[in-house]
Design a protein around this motif. Structure first.
Motif: not given
Length: 272
Positions: A175, A196, A198, A250, A256, A259
């Motif tokens: 990514d 990321a 998260s 995003q 992505f 994730t």
């Protein structure tokens, strides 16, 4: 590159003295500059901190000024500069969510990131589209974080660091590369978090890494010991951290590839 060019496609530059022939960039549409001395888990002296700072600011200013010079000669040509930065820009944010709209922190890493991004000013003022890549912890085979923690966990000595409640903003290598390729063409400028969606707490990171390696995670590391040894590196990025979200990335349409923290770690250690 700083060594003697070996082919006609290679060109030499001297960022320490801010020297590069602008003609090298005359036909270039985009530059990705991630140059800078490696940040490593070692005792941080003032001399080492200065090396980290100047290597980033000098390389960025060198490229930025050269792009500004060629843009002045050919103002109609769209150009882009994707310049390195770090999620450490925000300082230690505890469990507070942060996006690209949040202000900088006040520790050394945050101040370094501010100066690093400011070095792109000549390119911005010349009309070059500039994106500052506020990158989190890159999970990749051979990455310092993966290599060092992997050894610790394989020896059965792994565990959370400090309270374990600090957030680590990670991103899979796929990514990081994918986001950079996306941003080369996207209509985006300014800071972009390369993290990321998260971010994980350090305790979650330790538990997940241990599971991936089939090892225990039962030996916590006192945060005060790391802070004494590693100074701002520990305060900002080990004992502290950033719960940073990739909001602008995003919003620009990037999807992505990874994730899941466990999936990213499995790929990084070759257990996918």
């Amino acid at each position: 590159m700083r060594r003697t060019p070996r082919t006609a496609d290679e060109h030499r530059w001297d960022p320490e003295h801010r020297r590069i022939d602008p003609a090298v960039l005359a036909d270039v549409d985009a530059v990705v500059n991630l140059a800078g001395a490696s940040i490593t888990p070692r005792p941080w002296t003032r001399a080492y901190e200065q090396r980290l700072l100047t290597s980033r600011v000098d390389s960025t200013a060198t490229i930025s000024e050269a792009l500004a010079a060629v843009a002045a000669d050919d103002p109609g040509r769209p150009r882009a500069l994707l310049s390195g930065s770090g999620a450490g820009f925000y300082g230690d944010t505890a469990d507070r969510l942060v996006t690209e709209d949040d202000p900088p922190g006040d520790d050394f890493i945050a101040r370094m990131a501010v100066e690093w991004e400011a070095a792109t000013a000549p390119a911005q003022e010349a009309g070059v589209r500039v994106v500052c890549l506020r990158t989190g912890l890159v999970l990749a085979p051979g990455a310092p974080l993966v290599r060092v923690l992997g050894l610790v966990f394989r020896l059965g000595l792994g565990g959370r660091i400090g309270s374990g409640r600090q957030y680590w903003p990670w991103i899979a290598l796929a990514d990081q590369i994918g986001a950079i390729r996306h941003l080369l063409a996207a209509d985006v400028s300014g800071p972009v978090n390369l993290t990321a969606p998260s971010p994980a707490t350090n305790a979650e990171f330790a538990t997940t890494f241990a599971r991936v390696l089939h090892r225990p995670a039962v030996l916590p590391v006192p945060g005060v010991l790391l802070t004494v040894a590693l100074r701002d590196f520990a305060r900002n990025g080990v004992v502290g951290g950033q719960r940073a979200l990739p909001t602008r990335l995003q919003q620009s349409g990037y999807t992505f590839a990874e994730t899941s923290l466990e999936g990213a770690l499995r790929t990084a250690v070759g257990r996918d």
